[in-house]
Design a protein around this motif. Sequence first.
Motif, PDB file in Angstrom:
ATOM      1  N   ALA A  11       0.907  -1.166  -0.084  1.00 63.98           N
ATOM      2  CA  ALA A  11       0.063  -0.215  -0.035  1.00 63.98           C
ATOM      3  C   ALA A  11       0.771   1.292   0.111  1.00 63.98           C
ATOM      4  O   ALA A  11       0.595   2.242  -0.544  1.00 63.98           O
ATOM      5  CB  ALA A  11      -0.928  -0.207   1.145  1.00 63.98           C
ATOM      6  N   ARG A  14       2.342   2.233  -3.490  1.00 64.40           N
ATOM      7  CA  ARG A  14       1.451   3.249  -4.238  1.00 64.40           C
ATOM      8  C   ARG A  14       1.712   4.602  -4.262  1.00 64.40           C
ATOM      9  O   ARG A  14       1.933   5.319  -5.005  1.00 64.40           O
ATOM     10  CB  ARG A  14       0.198   2.803  -4.168  1.00 64.40           C
ATOM     11  CG  ARG A  14      -0.363   1.450  -4.112  1.00 64.40           C
ATOM     12  CD  ARG A  14      -1.786   1.003  -3.406  1.00 64.40           C
ATOM     13  NE  ARG A  14      -2.136  -0.167  -3.325  1.00 64.40           N
ATOM     14  CZ  ARG A  14      -2.845  -0.847  -2.549  1.00 64.40           C
ATOM     15  NH1 ARG A  14      -3.235  -0.105  -1.229  1.00 64.40           N
ATOM     16  NH2 ARG A  14      -3.045  -2.140  -2.434  1.00 64.40           N
ATOM     17  N   GLN A  64      -4.573   5.410   5.050  1.00 68.12           N
ATOM     18  CA  GLN A  64      -5.346   4.666   3.922  1.00 68.12           C
ATOM     19  C   GLN A  64      -4.549   5.248   2.600  1.00 68.12           C
ATOM     20  O   GLN A  64      -4.624   6.383   2.263  1.00 68.12           O
ATOM     21  CB  GLN A  64      -6.827   4.604   3.724  1.00 68.12           C
ATOM     22  CG  GLN A  64      -7.319   3.924   4.947  1.00 68.12           C
ATOM     23  CD  GLN A  64      -7.378   2.242   4.682  1.00 68.12           C
ATOM     24  OE1 GLN A  64      -7.123   1.895   3.623  1.00 68.12           O
ATOM     25  NE2 GLN A  64      -7.843   1.668   5.617  1.00 68.12           N
ATOM     26  N   SER A  65      -4.011   4.423   1.910  1.00 66.71           N
ATOM     27  CA  SER A  65      -3.297   4.602   0.685  1.00 66.71           C
ATOM     28  C   SER A  65      -4.174   5.456  -0.533  1.00 66.71           C
ATOM     29  O   SER A  65      -3.848   6.450  -0.969  1.00 66.71           O
ATOM     30  CB  SER A  65      -2.586   3.494  -0.305  1.00 66.71           C
ATOM     31  OG  SER A  65      -3.635   2.804  -0.548  1.00 66.71           O
ATOM     32  N   LEU A  66      -5.366   5.065  -0.615  1.00 67.22           N
ATOM     33  CA  LEU A  66      -6.424   5.739  -1.490  1.00 67.22           C
ATOM     34  C   LEU A  66      -6.692   7.128  -1.255  1.00 67.22           C
ATOM     35  O   LEU A  66      -6.570   8.274  -1.911  1.00 67.22           O
ATOM     36  CB  LEU A  66      -7.555   4.985  -2.138  1.00 67.22           C
ATOM     37  CG  LEU A  66      -7.515   4.078  -3.373  1.00 67.22           C
ATOM     38  CD1 LEU A  66      -8.800   3.424  -3.590  1.00 67.22           C
ATOM     39  CD2 LEU A  66      -6.809   4.683  -4.376  1.00 67.22           C
ATOM     40  N   GLN A  97      -9.751   0.693  -7.084  1.00 63.77           N
ATOM     41  CA  GLN A  97     -10.598   0.087  -5.850  1.00 63.77           C
ATOM     42  C   GLN A  97     -10.593  -1.459  -5.759  1.00 63.77           C
ATOM     43  O   GLN A  97     -10.671  -2.145  -4.885  1.00 63.77           O
ATOM     44  CB  GLN A  97     -11.995   0.652  -5.728  1.00 63.77           C
ATOM     45  CG  GLN A  97     -12.613   0.467  -4.367  1.00 63.77           C
ATOM     46  CD  GLN A  97     -12.610   1.892  -3.581  1.00 63.77           C
ATOM     47  OE1 GLN A  97     -11.642   1.556  -2.559  1.00 63.77           O
ATOM     48  NE2 GLN A  97     -13.407   2.483  -3.519  1.00 63.77           N
ATOM     49  N   VAL A 100      -7.346  -2.427  -4.372  1.00 68.01           N
ATOM     50  CA  VAL A 100      -7.359  -1.982  -3.065  1.00 68.01           C
ATOM     51  C   VAL A 100      -8.104  -2.553  -1.977  1.00 68.01           C
ATOM     52  O   VAL A 100      -7.588  -2.795  -1.214  1.00 68.01           O
ATOM     53  CB  VAL A 100      -7.126  -0.379  -2.822  1.00 68.01           C
ATOM     54  CG1 VAL A 100      -7.057   0.086  -1.516  1.00 68.01           C
ATOM     55  CG2 VAL A 100      -5.868   0.258  -3.516  1.00 68.01           C
ATOM     56  N   HIS A 104      -6.077  -6.932  -2.618  1.00 66.29           N
ATOM     57  CA  HIS A 104      -4.982  -6.940  -1.466  1.00 66.29           C
ATOM     58  C   HIS A 104      -5.316  -7.276   0.104  1.00 66.29           C
ATOM     59  O   HIS A 104      -4.493  -7.893   0.423  1.00 66.29           O
ATOM     60  CB  HIS A 104      -4.340  -5.388  -1.657  1.00 66.29           C
ATOM     61  CG  HIS A 104      -3.206  -4.966  -0.388  1.00 66.29           C
ATOM     62  ND1 HIS A 104      -3.491  -4.136   0.595  1.00 66.29           N
ATOM     63  CD2 HIS A 104      -2.052  -5.384  -0.588  1.00 66.29           C
ATOM     64  CE1 HIS A 104      -2.220  -4.308   1.002  1.00 66.29           C
ATOM     65  NE2 HIS A 104      -1.532  -4.862   0.422  1.00 66.29           N
ATOM     66  N   CYS A 166      -1.789   1.668  -8.393  1.00 67.31           N
ATOM     67  CA  CYS A 166      -2.207   0.438  -7.595  1.00 67.31           C
ATOM     68  C   CYS A 166      -1.776  -0.953  -8.131  1.00 67.31           C
ATOM     69  O   CYS A 166      -1.579  -1.944  -7.496  1.00 67.31           O
ATOM     70  CB  CYS A 166      -3.686   0.424  -7.372  1.00 67.31           C
ATOM     71  SG  CYS A 166      -4.105   1.804  -6.138  1.00 67.31           S
TER      72      CYS A 166
END
Length: 222
Positions: A11, A14, A64-66, A97, A100, A104, A166
């Motif tokens: 994560a 990214r 959170q990566s996103l 998404q 993620v 993952h 991602c």
Amino acid sequence: MKFYDFHMSNAAYRVRIALRLKGLEAERVVVDLVAGEHRSAWFESLNPQRMLPILEDGGVTVVQSLPILEYLEEVYPEPPLLPADTAGRAWVRGFAQSIVSDMHPLMGRRVRRYLAERIGASAADIGDWYGNWIAAGLGGLEDMLAAREEPGAFCHGDSPTLADLCLVPQTYNARRFGRDLSPYPTVMAIVARCDELPAFADSAPERQPDWRSMEGMIPGGR
Ligand SMILES: N[C@@H](CCC(=O)N[C@@H](CS)C(=O)NCC(=O)O)C(=O)O
């Protein structure tokens, strides 16, 4: 800017790519997941979920990566990592998404550790578990890419987007675990193109100063 990172974190990988693509300097704080530093009190106060990555920018802390990628996109919009049109942005977010949220979480280190230590799964069982979910996920991504009306050099168009950020870390792990990725030719052609860019290549785990081999540490993978 401070970025909490560890070389083996998929994560965080990214976000490493995004920081480089956007030319942003961040102080890198290494949190050794293998040594359990993410379970220390100081880290828990930053992220009670005890997970990487975390970004601190001025007074703002993002987990959170996103959401970190979206935050960087809003605050540092150049170069853009989301398409200019609404439909394009929705496609890219859906693709990202899928990795993620759907792929993952099923194959992370803590899941494989739980399978080994609590369920008593063998290395072969965990390899089978990993292979099942990587095939299900990459198969769907390959179909999404093959169905594009206007295929570009990258997942969406001719410049990298959050979708590529991602995709590359997820396939990196699959390759390291010795998976056969030949059933996903579109995916792998895009990954090869990404890896030619310094922002992607320099973000790979083995290029990080804290890199060390994790082979054999958990049955079925690193
Ligand atoms: N959905 C989260 C996933 C974060 C995640 O899985 N982080 C892993 C490293 S890739 C972690 O910190 N694991 C802690 C552990 O293994 O206990 C994100 O996208 O940021």
